[in-house]
Structures are given as structure tokens and as C-alpha cells.
Scaffold this motif. Structure first.
Motif, PDB file in Angstrom:
ATOM      1  N   ALA A 108      49.023   2.732  28.092  1.00  0.00           N
ATOM      2  CA  ALA A 108      50.419   3.113  28.309  1.00  0.00           C
ATOM      3  C   ALA A 108      50.803   4.324  27.462  1.00  0.00           C
ATOM      4  O   ALA A 108      51.473   5.250  27.943  1.00  0.00           O
ATOM      5  CB  ALA A 108      51.329   1.931  27.993  1.00  0.00           C
ATOM      6  N   LEU A 109      50.374   4.333  26.190  1.00  0.00           N
ATOM      7  CA  LEU A 109      50.717   5.444  25.315  1.00  0.00           C
ATOM      8  C   LEU A 109      50.101   6.754  25.778  1.00  0.00           C
ATOM      9  O   LEU A 109      50.732   7.814  25.696  1.00  0.00           O
ATOM     10  CB  LEU A 109      50.273   5.132  23.878  1.00  0.00           C
ATOM     11  N   SER A 110      48.849   6.704  26.283  1.00  0.00           N
ATOM     12  CA  SER A 110      48.213   7.939  26.755  1.00  0.00           C
ATOM     13  C   SER A 110      48.956   8.507  27.957  1.00  0.00           C
ATOM     14  O   SER A 110      49.158   9.721  28.068  1.00  0.00           O
ATOM     15  CB  SER A 110      46.749   7.685  27.107  1.00  0.00           C
ATOM     16  N   MET A 111      49.396   7.626  28.856  1.00  0.00           N
ATOM     17  CA  MET A 111      50.160   8.088  30.019  1.00  0.00           C
ATOM     18  C   MET A 111      51.518   8.641  29.596  1.00  0.00           C
ATOM     19  O   MET A 111      51.961   9.685  30.092  1.00  0.00           O
ATOM     20  CB  MET A 111      50.355   6.941  31.004  1.00  0.00           C
ATOM     21  N   LEU A 112      52.184   7.946  28.676  1.00  0.00           N
ATOM     22  CA  LEU A 112      53.504   8.389  28.221  1.00  0.00           C
ATOM     23  C   LEU A 112      53.430   9.666  27.396  1.00  0.00           C
ATOM     24  O   LEU A 112      54.440  10.352  27.214  1.00  0.00           O
ATOM     25  CB  LEU A 112      54.156   7.280  27.398  1.00  0.00           C
ATOM     26  N   ALA A 113      52.236  10.013  26.909  1.00  0.00           N
ATOM     27  CA  ALA A 113      52.059  11.265  26.168  1.00  0.00           C
ATOM     28  C   ALA A 113      51.746  12.424  27.105  1.00  0.00           C
ATOM     29  O   ALA A 113      52.408  13.470  27.063  1.00  0.00           O
ATOM     30  CB  ALA A 113      50.945  11.102  25.130  1.00  0.00           C
TER      31      ALA A 113
ATOM     32  N   ILE B  91      59.165  14.427  23.788  1.00  0.00           N
ATOM     33  CA  ILE B  91      58.942  12.998  24.040  1.00  0.00           C
ATOM     34  C   ILE B  91      57.451  12.709  24.138  1.00  0.00           C
ATOM     35  O   ILE B  91      56.932  11.751  23.542  1.00  0.00           O
ATOM     36  CB  ILE B  91      59.667  12.564  25.322  1.00  0.00           C
ATOM     37  N   GLY B  92      56.737  13.545  24.904  1.00  0.00           N
ATOM     38  CA  GLY B  92      55.287  13.373  25.033  1.00  0.00           C
ATOM     39  C   GLY B  92      54.574  13.499  23.711  1.00  0.00           C
ATOM     40  O   GLY B  92      53.633  12.751  23.421  1.00  0.00           O
ATOM     41  N   ALA B  93      55.005  14.445  22.873  1.00  0.00           N
ATOM     42  CA  ALA B  93      54.377  14.638  21.557  1.00  0.00           C
ATOM     43  C   ALA B  93      54.582  13.405  20.681  1.00  0.00           C
ATOM     44  O   ALA B  93      53.675  13.011  19.921  1.00  0.00           O
ATOM     45  CB  ALA B  93      54.955  15.874  20.878  1.00  0.00           C
ATOM     46  N   ALA B  94      55.764  12.781  20.781  1.00  0.00           N
ATOM     47  CA  ALA B  94      56.016  11.569  19.995  1.00  0.00           C
ATOM     48  C   ALA B  94      55.081  10.444  20.419  1.00  0.00           C
ATOM     49  O   ALA B  94      54.500   9.737  19.574  1.00  0.00           O
ATOM     50  CB  ALA B  94      57.478  11.152  20.156  1.00  0.00           C
ATOM     51  N   PHE B  95      54.908  10.269  21.724  1.00  0.00           N
ATOM     52  CA  PHE B  95      53.985   9.235  22.200  1.00  0.00           C
ATOM     53  C   PHE B  95      52.532   9.592  21.879  1.00  0.00           C
ATOM     54  O   PHE B  95      51.711   8.695  21.642  1.00  0.00           O
ATOM     55  CB  PHE B  95      54.169   9.014  23.701  1.00  0.00           C
ATOM     56  N   ALA B  96      52.213  10.882  21.876  1.00  0.00           N
ATOM     57  CA  ALA B  96      50.860  11.301  21.506  1.00  0.00           C
ATOM     58  C   ALA B  96      50.569  10.931  20.049  1.00  0.00           C
ATOM     59  O   ALA B  96      49.462  10.485  19.713  1.00  0.00           O
ATOM     60  CB  ALA B  96      50.692  12.804  21.715  1.00  0.00           C
ATOM     61  N   TRP B  97      51.566  11.106  19.179  1.00  0.00           N
ATOM     62  CA  TRP B  97      51.401  10.734  17.768  1.00  0.00           C
ATOM     63  C   TRP B  97      51.164   9.233  17.644  1.00  0.00           C
ATOM     64  O   TRP B  97      50.286   8.785  16.889  1.00  0.00           O
ATOM     65  CB  TRP B  97      52.639  11.148  16.978  1.00  0.00           C
ATOM     66  N   LEU B  98      51.938   8.443  18.413  1.00  0.00           N
ATOM     67  CA  LEU B  98      51.745   6.992  18.380  1.00  0.00           C
ATOM     68  C   LEU B  98      50.365   6.609  18.916  1.00  0.00           C
ATOM     69  O   LEU B  98      49.716   5.686  18.398  1.00  0.00           O
ATOM     70  CB  LEU B  98      52.832   6.309  19.219  1.00  0.00           C
ATOM     71  N   PHE B  99      49.895   7.318  19.959  1.00  0.00           N
ATOM     72  CA  PHE B  99      48.576   7.045  20.515  1.00  0.00           C
ATOM     73  C   PHE B  99      47.486   7.318  19.480  1.00  0.00           C
ATOM     74  O   PHE B  99      46.593   6.483  19.260  1.00  0.00           O
ATOM     75  CB  PHE B  99      48.365   7.907  21.756  1.00  0.00           C
ATOM     76  N   VAL B 100      47.564   8.480  18.829  1.00  0.00           N
ATOM     77  CA  VAL B 100      46.556   8.833  17.812  1.00  0.00           C
ATOM     78  C   VAL B 100      46.587   7.839  16.664  1.00  0.00           C
ATOM     79  O   VAL B 100      45.534   7.382  16.183  1.00  0.00           O
ATOM     80  CB  VAL B 100      46.805  10.273  17.305  1.00  0.00           C
ATOM     81  N   ARG B 101      47.779   7.489  16.236  1.00  0.00           N
ATOM     82  CA  ARG B 101      47.914   6.531  15.137  1.00  0.00           C
ATOM     83  C   ARG B 101      47.263   5.202  15.486  1.00  0.00           C
ATOM     84  O   ARG B 101      46.565   4.604  14.665  1.00  0.00           O
ATOM     85  CB  ARG B 101      49.401   6.340  14.832  1.00  0.00           C
TER      86      ARG B 101
END
Length: 511
Positions: A216-221, A245-255
Motif C-alpha cells: 500500500a505504501l509503495s502505491m501511495l508513494a 504527499i507521495g514523498a511523505a508516503f515514500a519516506w514511510l515506505f523506506v522507513r
């Protein structure tokens, strides 16, 4: 590397592949060519679709964009699922789904139906593309052979961009608009028949658990970033919110990936200079290539006056040289470090852009020669960098690594149109001088786009129409010159990245 073939687990030797492997490569080129053609072919069908289905302006944009946004958002997910459940299996699921949805699109009674079909095509297209490249890792364990295979893969992907206008122009001139969707049926039917015989299954022998949150996070990023880039190109920085918004989800995905013991995407790959450097080389190169295609296709059709098919044929030499350049660089890359080979290849691409920047885009043959140089240079460079991406990823994670590479291609295509296209549009609008005698409404259309100016000139006719046509061509030519220098700077940046990050590598050790 372990290979699963008809249910059995076998250890792959590092020997050279035989004729069945090359037959498998030919089979895998079918979806590559189809997906790359599908990126451009619908543009030629849009006027006929608009007359038939009467979509709103927003719906017209979504008919085009739904496919690429869903595709970009799901590439990493589908690459990871291929590693887990089998790359050939995901490929075949994608082929079946893409075929069914293409047939459904033919019978679309409304624009909403067609938008939904295009989104579903993006979903199944995301199954196709990472699988094709990741399967090459197992099919060609020998690196020299794999370089040739990747050269053909990259060349076919580029060739699809040139074939799109040719095939699209032919179909729309002779058949209803629904024919652009039926094109997928014979291509993927052939894939479904041949792939089980020639393409061996491969997967990660020790996959981690399915992580729905990471999916879900990868798609939302990725999807908002791709959408935001398009919005910025149209509305300026006012449309940048989706990117944030995408950058925020990308950060959560990487984390999340960094905290997991079995992540969906191994973030340690990005700590390898050859992996990250190769991704950036591909990204910058695709931006430069797509940006060139953006202004060249308009110039050839609207200024030179070629039909879409003829304009596509004019770009064929560059696509052919893209394939030949990738094949020619293979023995060179075996003997010389990538940090030297890739910048040397990109020097040809730089020469192509500088030729347009210095001499302008007025002459048809100059554009043909410039694109031939660009295609040859980028085709050769991407062959080396693409092989390094696979070589620097663990064999079990080839699907996820290929998906990251595909994402770079997709974002590069979006950025090429958005950045270089935006610069070209700004240059055109700022330098266009509307001749006396052009009514206000037509002048407004002329300022928007080159196509609007040429349509206005045709409706005016006479000396005023001719003057507007000449003024628009001159303004567009000035914008092309500026854009060409920006493209040249991108090629230089790509070469510098290669020289710094790839260094003396002929390819990192594989595992």
C-alpha cells in the motif's frame, strides 16, 4: 541462483545459454514491445474517441493518464510478487488480464468505462514489465550474453516509442479507434502459447511474508508522485501537492523497509554505488530521450508537415541504432570499465542534442541525424547501466530490482514530457509574436500550443494565416533550441554520474 522448473528446484550453472534461451528472449520481447507501443498509440486514437464517446476535457486526460499512473504505482509491488510467487506466473497473469481488459475496452459505451479499462491495463501492464527483465537474470547466467539480451530488451522498449505513431497512424487511418486495443490480443495470445514452452519459471527460494502495508505504501508513494509531475507541468508549482504527499508516503515506505527483517525492497541495494548510479543514469537518459521525441514529433508533423506515420518512419533510424549501439557496446563493456564506457556512449547523445541546439530544427534530415546519434548513445549507455542494475542485485531479488529500474523508466518518461516539454512550451509562448489581423480568440489558441497556432493559421488562410504559421514555427524553433541545450545538460549530468559512481567497475560481483 535457484530456478523452479515444472515444480522442481534446480541449481542453475553459470554456463552459456543455448538456443532455447534466445527463443525465450524473443518471446519476452512481445510484451515489452506491446507495453512501450501502448504508451504512445492512444494519443492518435483520442480525437476519434472524443467524437464517439464525447468525454469531458478531464475525462480525456484520464483516458491517457490512468494507464501510466496505475502502472507506475504498481511496478515495485508486482516485481516483489514475482520474486515470491514466480516471475513467469506473474507475467502470464498479466498477459491474460491485459488481453481480457483490452477486449472489454473495445466495447466501452462511455468514457468512464474506458478510463476504468485503461486503469486495469496499467495494473496488468505492471505484471508484464518487471517480469520480462527479471527473467533475463535466470535465462542468461553468462554476463556477456545477458548484456546482449538487455541491449535487445532496451532497444525493443525504445522501438515501441517509434512504432506507436506508425502503428497508431495506420490503424486510425484504416480502422475504427477500437483497433488500437485489439492490437494486444494476437501479441499476448502468442505469448501465452509460447512462454510455457520456452520461459522457465524462477522465484526467490526464501521469500519473506507478504507485507500488505508495504504494498500500500509503495502505491501511495509512486502514483501521487507521477500524477504530481504531470500537474506541475500543467499548473506550475500550484500542482505540487501530490508530489509532497507521495514523498511523505515514500519516506514511510523506506522507513518500514529498513525496520523489516525480510523487506519487500532491500534498501541496502541503494548503498551500492553501481546500482544507484545506474538507476540515475537511466533516469536522466530517458528524460533526455523522451524530451527529444516530444519536440521532434511535433516539429515533424506540424512544421515539416509529415503525417503521423511518416513522422514515425523518420525516427526509425534512431531506434534501429539504439538497438545496434547496445549490441556493439557489449564486447567493449567486457574489456573496459563502465565508468569510462557509459560517458563515452553518452558523448554521441550529447552530439545529437548539440546539433539541434546549434543548427536548429528546421531541416528534416538534421533531426533524423540528431536522433540517430541520440538513440545510438543512449541505447548503448542503457545497455551497460541496465545490466549493472541486475548484476548488483541478489539473484533472488531480481524482480524487485527490475521493478525499481522500470520505475525509473516510467518516471523518466513522465519527467521528459513534463520538464523538457514544459520548458519548450514556456519558450514558445514567450517568443511568439502574433501577426496583425489575427482575431483575439484565434490568437489565444495560437499562444497555447503549436497545434493551436497551426489550426488557427489553417482557419485564417491567406497572408495572415501564412504569417501566423511562420511566426509559430519560428517561436517553436527558438523553444526547441533552448530545450536542446537543457537536454544536452541532462546528458552531461548522466555522464558525470556514471563516471563518479561506476568508476572502474566492469560490474560488481554477482550473487
Amino acid at each position: 541462483m535457484t530456478i523452479t522448473t515444472t515444480g522442481a528446484i534446480e541449481a542453475e550453472t553459470a554456463g552459456r545459454a543455448g538456443w532455447r534461451a534466445w527463443a525465450a528472449l524473443a518471446v519476452l520481447m512481445l510484451p515489452v514491445l506491446l507495453v512501450s507501443v501502448d504508451n504512445t498509440i492512444l494519443n492518435f486514437a483520442l480525437p476519434a474517441i472524443a467524437r464517439d464517446l464525447e468525454p469531458s476535457s478531464a475525462e480525456q486526460l484520464w483516458i491517457i493518464d490512468a494507464y501510466s499512473l496505475v502502472l507506475a504505482g504498481l511496478l515495485v509491488t508486482m516485481g516483489s510478487l514475482g520474486d515470491r510467487f514466480g516471475r513467469r506466473r506473474i507475467l502470464l497473469i498479466g498477459a491474460v488480464g491485459f488481453t481480457i481488459v483490452s477486449v472489454l475496452a473495445v466495447f466501452a459505451p462511455t468514457a468512464g468505462w474506458l478510463i476504468a479499462a485503461r486503469a486495469a491495463m496499467g495494473l496488468f501492464g505492471a505484471c508484464l514489465m518487471p517480469s520480462t527483465m527479471s527473467l533475463l537474470r535466470g535465462i542468461f547466467p553468462d554476463r556477456d550474453q545477458r548484456r546482449i539480451a538487455i541491449a535487445i530488451w532496451a532497444g525493443m522498449f525504445s522501438a515501441g516509442a517509434a512504432l506507436g505513431p506508425i502503428v497508431g497512424g495506420f490503424l486510425i487511418e484504416h480502422l475504427p479507434w477500437q483497433s488500437v486495443f485489439l492490437l494486444a490480443v494476437p501479441v499476448l495470445a502468442l505469448l501465452l502459447i509460447l512462454a510455457p514452452f520456452f520461459v522457465r519459471e524462477s522465484r526467490d527460494p526464501r521469500p519473506g511474508p507478504v507485507d500488505a502495508a508495504s504494498i500500500a505504501l509503495s502505491m501511495l508513494a509512486l502514483a501521487p508522485i507521477a500524477y504530481g509531475i504531470k500537474e506541475v507541468a500543467i499548473h506550475g508549482f500550484a500542482g505540487a501537492m501530490p508530489i509532497l504527499i507521495g514523498a511523505a508516503f515514500a519516506w514511510l515506505f523506506v522507513r518500514r523497509q529498513l525496520r523489516m527483517t525480510a523487506p519487500m525492497l532491500d534498501m541496502s541495494l541503494f548503498r551500492r554505488p553501481a546500482f544507484t548510479g545506474s538507476l540515475l543514469v537511466n533516469l536522466c537518459s530517458v528524460i533526455a530521450l523522451v524530451g527529444f521525441l516530444y519536440f521532434a514529433s511535433q516539429h515533424l508533423q506540424l512544421v515539416v508537415g509529415l503525417t503521423p506515420m511518416a513522422a514515425g518512419f523518420a525516427l526509425v533510424p534512431g531506434m534501429v541504432l539504439s538497438i545496434l549501439g547496445g549490441l556493439a557496446v557489449t564486447p567493449i563493456a567486457r574489456r573496459h570499465p563502465a565508468g569510462t564506457v557509459v560517458p563515452a556512449c553518452l558523448a554521441f547523445a550529447l552530439a545529437g542534442y548539440l546539433l539541434v541546439g546549434i543548427a536548429g530544427a528546421h531541416d528534416l534530415w538534421l533531426l533524423v541525424v540528431a536522433f540517430a546519434l541520440l538513440g545510438m548513445g543512449i541505447g548503448a549507455a542503457e545497455t551497460v547501466s541496465g545490466e549493472l542494475i541486475l548484476a548488483n542485485a541478489p539473484a533472488a531479488k531480481a524482480g524487485a530490482a527490475s521493478a525499481v529500474s522500470e520505475t525509473a523508466y516510467e518516471l523518466g518518461a513522465v519527467l521528459g514530457t513534463s520538464i523538457l516539454g514544459g520548458i519548450l512550451t514556456a519558450g514558445y509562448r514567450s517568443s511568439l509574436v502574433i501577426p496583425d489581423g489575427v482575431p483575439g480568440a484565434l490568437a489565444s489558441h495560437a499562444r497555447e500550443t503549436l497545434a493551436g497556432a497551426m489550426n488557427a493559421a489553417d482557419s485564417l488562410g491567406g497572408e495572415v494565416g501564412a504569417a501566423l504559421r511562420d511566426a509559430a514555427a519560428a517561436a517553436f524553433g527558438g523553444g526547441v533550441a533552448v530545450t536542446a541545450y537543457i537536454g544536452a545538460a541532462l546528458v552531461v549530468l548522466s555522464g558525470l554520474i556514471a563516471a563518479i559512481t561506476l568508476g572502474g567497475r566492469r560490474g560488481a560481483a554477482e550473487r
